[in-house]
Scaffold this motif. Structure first.
Motif, PDB file in Angstrom:
ATOM      1  N   THR A 249      86.548  14.679  82.747  1.00  0.00           N
ATOM      2  CA  THR A 249      85.713  15.871  82.907  1.00  0.00           C
ATOM      3  C   THR A 249      84.829  16.084  81.678  1.00  0.00           C
ATOM      4  OG1 THR A 249      87.572  17.178  82.081  1.00  0.00           O
ATOM      5  CG2 THR A 249      87.282  17.064  84.460  1.00  0.00           C
ATOM      6  N   VAL A 250      85.366  15.751  80.499  1.00  0.00           N
ATOM      7  CA  VAL A 250      84.573  15.861  79.277  1.00  0.00           C
ATOM      8  C   VAL A 250      83.440  14.840  79.300  1.00  0.00           C
ATOM      9  CG1 VAL A 250      84.631  15.777  76.762  1.00  0.00           C
ATOM     10  CG2 VAL A 250      86.589  16.688  78.027  1.00  0.00           C
ATOM     11  N   VAL A 251      83.729  13.649  79.805  1.00  0.00           N
ATOM     12  CA  VAL A 251      82.702  12.615  79.927  1.00  0.00           C
ATOM     13  C   VAL A 251      81.559  13.112  80.817  1.00  0.00           C
ATOM     14  CG1 VAL A 251      82.195  10.322  80.840  1.00  0.00           C
ATOM     15  CG2 VAL A 251      84.285  10.705  79.524  1.00  0.00           C
ATOM     16  N   ILE A 252      81.919  13.683  81.962  1.00  0.00           N
ATOM     17  CA  ILE A 252      80.907  14.196  82.888  1.00  0.00           C
ATOM     18  C   ILE A 252      80.088  15.303  82.228  1.00  0.00           C
ATOM     19  CG2 ILE A 252      80.563  15.429  85.067  1.00  0.00           C
ATOM     20  CD1 ILE A 252      83.071  13.985  86.118  1.00  0.00           C
ATOM     21  N   LEU A 253      80.785  16.183  81.501  1.00  0.00           N
ATOM     22  CA  LEU A 253      80.104  17.292  80.825  1.00  0.00           C
ATOM     23  C   LEU A 253      79.045  16.779  79.856  1.00  0.00           C
ATOM     24  CD1 LEU A 253      79.834  20.304  80.028  1.00  0.00           C
ATOM     25  CD2 LEU A 253      81.646  19.899  78.348  1.00  0.00           C
ATOM     26  N   TYR A 254      79.413  15.814  79.014  1.00  0.00           N
ATOM     27  CA  TYR A 254      78.468  15.337  78.007  1.00  0.00           C
ATOM     28  C   TYR A 254      77.444  14.366  78.584  1.00  0.00           C
ATOM     29  CZ  TYR A 254      80.329  17.962  74.184  1.00  0.00           C
ATOM     30  OH  TYR A 254      80.662  19.004  73.374  1.00  0.00           O
ATOM     31  N   MET A 255      77.748  13.755  79.720  1.00  0.00           N
ATOM     32  CA  MET A 255      76.698  13.011  80.433  1.00  0.00           C
ATOM     33  C   MET A 255      75.617  13.990  80.904  1.00  0.00           C
ATOM     34  SD  MET A 255      78.803  10.190  82.702  1.00  0.00           S
ATOM     35  CE  MET A 255      77.301   9.711  83.588  1.00  0.00           C
ATOM     36  N   PHE A 256      76.063  15.112  81.427  1.00  0.00           N
ATOM     37  CA  PHE A 256      75.130  16.137  81.894  1.00  0.00           C
ATOM     38  C   PHE A 256      74.306  16.692  80.729  1.00  0.00           C
ATOM     39  CE2 PHE A 256      74.340  20.692  82.896  1.00  0.00           C
ATOM     40  CZ  PHE A 256      73.479  20.509  83.972  1.00  0.00           C
ATOM     41  N   VAL A 257      74.975  16.979  79.617  1.00  0.00           N
ATOM     42  CA  VAL A 257      74.279  17.497  78.434  1.00  0.00           C
ATOM     43  C   VAL A 257      73.261  16.477  77.927  1.00  0.00           C
ATOM     44  CG1 VAL A 257      74.573  18.127  76.000  1.00  0.00           C
ATOM     45  CG2 VAL A 257      76.117  19.068  77.727  1.00  0.00           C
ATOM     46  N   GLY A 258      73.666  15.191  77.876  1.00  0.00           N
ATOM     47  CA  GLY A 258      72.762  14.148  77.423  1.00  0.00           C
ATOM     48  C   GLY A 258      71.530  14.026  78.303  1.00  0.00           C
ATOM     49  N   VAL A 259      71.728  14.143  79.618  1.00  0.00           N
ATOM     50  CA  VAL A 259      70.602  14.072  80.548  1.00  0.00           C
ATOM     51  C   VAL A 259      69.657  15.252  80.326  1.00  0.00           C
ATOM     52  CG1 VAL A 259      69.937  14.253  82.981  1.00  0.00           C
ATOM     53  CG2 VAL A 259      71.803  12.730  82.303  1.00  0.00           C
ATOM     54  N   LEU A 260      70.208  16.430  80.096  1.00  0.00           N
ATOM     55  CA  LEU A 260      69.374  17.604  79.835  1.00  0.00           C
ATOM     56  C   LEU A 260      68.548  17.415  78.569  1.00  0.00           C
ATOM     57  CD1 LEU A 260      71.716  20.621  80.704  1.00  0.00           C
ATOM     58  CD2 LEU A 260      69.809  19.724  82.032  1.00  0.00           C
ATOM     59  N   PHE A 261      69.172  16.873  77.515  1.00  0.00           N
ATOM     60  CA  PHE A 261      68.440  16.593  76.283  1.00  0.00           C
ATOM     61  C   PHE A 261      67.296  15.607  76.555  1.00  0.00           C
ATOM     62  CE2 PHE A 261      72.431  17.526  73.606  1.00  0.00           C
ATOM     63  CZ  PHE A 261      72.038  18.849  73.418  1.00  0.00           C
ATOM     64  N   LEU A 262      67.592  14.586  77.356  1.00  0.00           N
ATOM     65  CA  LEU A 262      66.591  13.569  77.659  1.00  0.00           C
ATOM     66  C   LEU A 262      65.423  14.165  78.441  1.00  0.00           C
ATOM     67  CD1 LEU A 262      65.808  10.581  77.487  1.00  0.00           C
ATOM     68  CD2 LEU A 262      67.078  10.219  79.627  1.00  0.00           C
TER      69      LEU A 262
END
Length: 621
Positions: A249-262
């Motif tokens: 779940t943490v992986v998914i969270l930071y994947m989402f955050v990374g995509v938002l940054f991108l």
């Protein structure tokens, strides 16, 4: 042109780190304009060297008066304001999760805050040192737009690092990745706040900063709720469910955050309407002040190393006496780091008084004591929230499970939003009667928003309804202080002391309300401290602002000290929860210093011929 540039500099000085930087900005700018006319402030400050976040924009290259606001660019810009609040506040939920998953003690869990806020300090001091060595502001050379893009890309690297750390490494790698995320935030903030000023008419710049601050506060409020849902799948889960929770779940969270940054970086890069924000500025050298800051950095890092090392190669079994001795050993090093900051700053000022050459802004007592005040303020604001989850878990405080702390953490950060929304009312120059009406209405509406958002998330807010009493106390504080920074800081400092003492002397709902109200009383402190600390600095105003920003370091040092104090006290007692409860004496000491600063700085400024509260009152309605 001098006046316009000074106005922008003042806007920038009060627009850092996602806290409310727009408290009474209209009044503050008007006051400085009147002081310019009387030559109280040296207008040559526009030629002095700012740290990037406070750099005075070049009006010809960025914007000019009467230019309409670029709302498309502004809507893109405020997204990064949301990220800062969202991620910072989410640490309060992430900490108890990591504490369980990685089997951490309270001190180790606070290293999340240490990594996050220490990155801000390191980022600020690196940019300052690069500027000093080059004689030119690096972010000014890059421009606001490119600086924000670089910061977003750096945060993306950190988000990827978080994913890799979760999948393949451990807690140390996770802290390193979080450090990189926050380092990117530091660079983003360096460009974002003054960029908001640049996206239109300078005379309405404070309104755009206010929008960013409001979005940031909203992020701090909903961040804990969203992260709780992402990590636990619901706001209503048991500790047994948490024990079996996967880090996927943490992986998914930071994947989402990374995509938002991108996405944000792409929007900035491909936007043709965004000005580059390139500015020309010369960095004024203060060699002795620079050396002092470097020495302080080395001491802080060096004094934390023995604490980190003490966790290596521990015996499988320890007696109570051994555990107690180890906690004392660690606590001494942590207090040593705190002492290093205090002693080095005060020693620097004492040396600067004897011979001001090479010390720059550090020759002014209001600044040096203000640096300690900002250090203390950030520290107490962060430590109350970061240790809240562990406190609520104790039997005397309801035995609230980790996943169910989200509404309480949300109310704490929402309390800061309440004060910041109320504090921004004067920016819009309402009439006196309208302002007084809004001063009552806005905090109550903001509280209703907090309750509403949490209710939509299906959190049981019934235990927090009567927290409105604390909000009413804050409203009374606003009426008593009448927007005077020294008086406001003094009154809210004392209210913070009283709240923490009530929290320490009681348990249950009363104690929880008292500790949560720390957010209400912290909410207006940043702009008050800034206004008082930079008053009378003249051409060193922007340099003083730079030094103040570095004191976000308090968020890295004070929470771990409270965490270790909790471990130490608990090791001496058989009563569950006594350690984390009594560790909130740290917050009492912090609020006490803030009240002291408010009292002392008023006298310091009067000796310099500055009555700041009187000047602001004179420029009011």
């Amino acid at each position: 042109m001098q006046t316009v540039r000074l106005q922008r500099s003042i806007y920038n000085d009060f627009a850092i780190d996602g806290h409310l930087k727009n408290f009474s900005l209209a009044k503050i700018v008007a006051t400085f304009n009147s002081l310019i006319a009387s030559q109280t402030i040296d207008c040559t400050m526009s030629k002095s060297t700012p740290l990037p976040a406070q750099t005075v924009p070049n009006a010809d290259r960025i914007t000019a008066p009467n230019v309409p606001t670029n709302y498309g660019a502004l809507s893109t810009l405020v997204t990064v304001f949301f990220f800062w609040g969202f991620i910072a506040a989410s640490n309060s939920i992430f900490i108890p999760f990591c504490k369980h998953f990685f089997s951490l003690d309270q001190f180790q869990s606070q290293l999340i805050d240490f990594a996050f806020y220490f990155a801000y300090y390191i980022g600020a001091i690196i940019l300052y040192l690069v500027g000093v060595s080059r004689g030119q502001d690096l972010v000014g050379q890059w421009g606001y737009k490119r600086s924000i893009i670089y910061g977003l890309l750096l945060s993306i690297v950190g988000a990827v690092g978080m994913i890799l750390a979760v999948k393949y490494s451990g807690f140390s790698a996770l802290l390193s990745a979080l450090f990189i995320v926050a380092l990117g935030f530091s660079l983003q903030q360096t460009g974002a706040q003054p960029f908001a000023i640049a996206l239109g008419d300078p005379s309405t710049g404070s309104h755009r900063v206010n929008l960013g601050g409001g979005v940031n506060s909203f992020g701090t409020m909903i961040g804990p709720i969203i992260v709780a849902l992402a990590l636990f799948g619901s706001t209503r889960v048991t500790d047994e469910q948490i024990n079996s929770l996967s880090l996927d779940t943490v992986v998914i969270l930071y994947m989402f955050v990374g995509v938002l940054f991108l996405v944000a970086a792409a929007l900035f890069y491909f936007s043709k309407k965004l000005p580059s924000g390139i500015m020309e500025s010369h960095v004024e050298k203060s060699n002795k002040a620079t050396a002092s800051l470097l020495i302080m950095t080395v001491f802080v890092i060096g004094l934390f190393i023995p604490v980190f090392a003490s966790y290596l190669n521990l015996p499988a079994q320890q007696t109570d006496e051994q555990k107690h001795a180890l906690e004392i050993y660690r606590l001494r090093w942590l207090f040593g780091a705190l002492a290093a900051v205090v002693i080095i700053l005060l020693y620097s000022y004492s040396r600067a008084r004897r011979n001001p050459t090479g010390w720059g802004a550090m020759r002014y007592p209001q600044l040096v004591l203000g640096m300690l005040a900002l250090f203390t303020y950030v520290g107490v604001e962060v430590t109350i929230a970061s240790n809240l989850g562990e406190l609520l878990r104790q039997p005397d405080f309801g035995g609230i499970q980790a996943a169910q702390t989200a509404p309480y953490v949300s109310v704490y950060w929402g309390s800061l939003m309440i004060g910041r929304w109320a504090g921004s009312i004067p920016v819009f120059n309402p009439s006196k009667s309208t302002k007084n009406f809004l001063l009552v209405l806005v905090p109550l509406v903001a509280f209703a928003v907090i309750i509403g958002v949490n209710s939509i998330a299906k959190n049981d807010m019934t235990p927090l309804y009567w927290y409105v009493v604390c909000v009413i106390v804050q409203i009374l504080g606003f009426f008593i202080t009448q927007e005077k920074p020294a008086l406001m800081l003094l009154v809210f400092g004392f209210l913070g002391i009283i709240a923490m003492l009530i929290g320490l002397m009681t348990t249950g709902t009363v104690s929880i309300y008292a500790f949560l109200s720390g957010g209400l009383f912290c909410s207006i402190m940043w702009p008050c401290i800034f206004a008082l600390a930079i008053a009378g600095l003249g051409k060193y105003t922007t340099q003083g602002s730079a030094f103040l920003i570095m004191m976000i370091l308090g968020g890295a040092i004070i929470p771990p000290i409270q965490g270790k104090l909790a471990d130490y006290i608990q090791a001496t007692s058989d009563k569950p929860g006594v350690g984390i409860h009594q560790s909130y004496w740290i917050a009492v000491v912090c609020f006490a210093y803030l009240a002291f600063y408010a009292f002392a700085v008023k006298g310091i400024l009067k000796k310099q011929g500055i009555d700041f509260d009187k000047e602001l009152a004179a420029s009011g309605h």
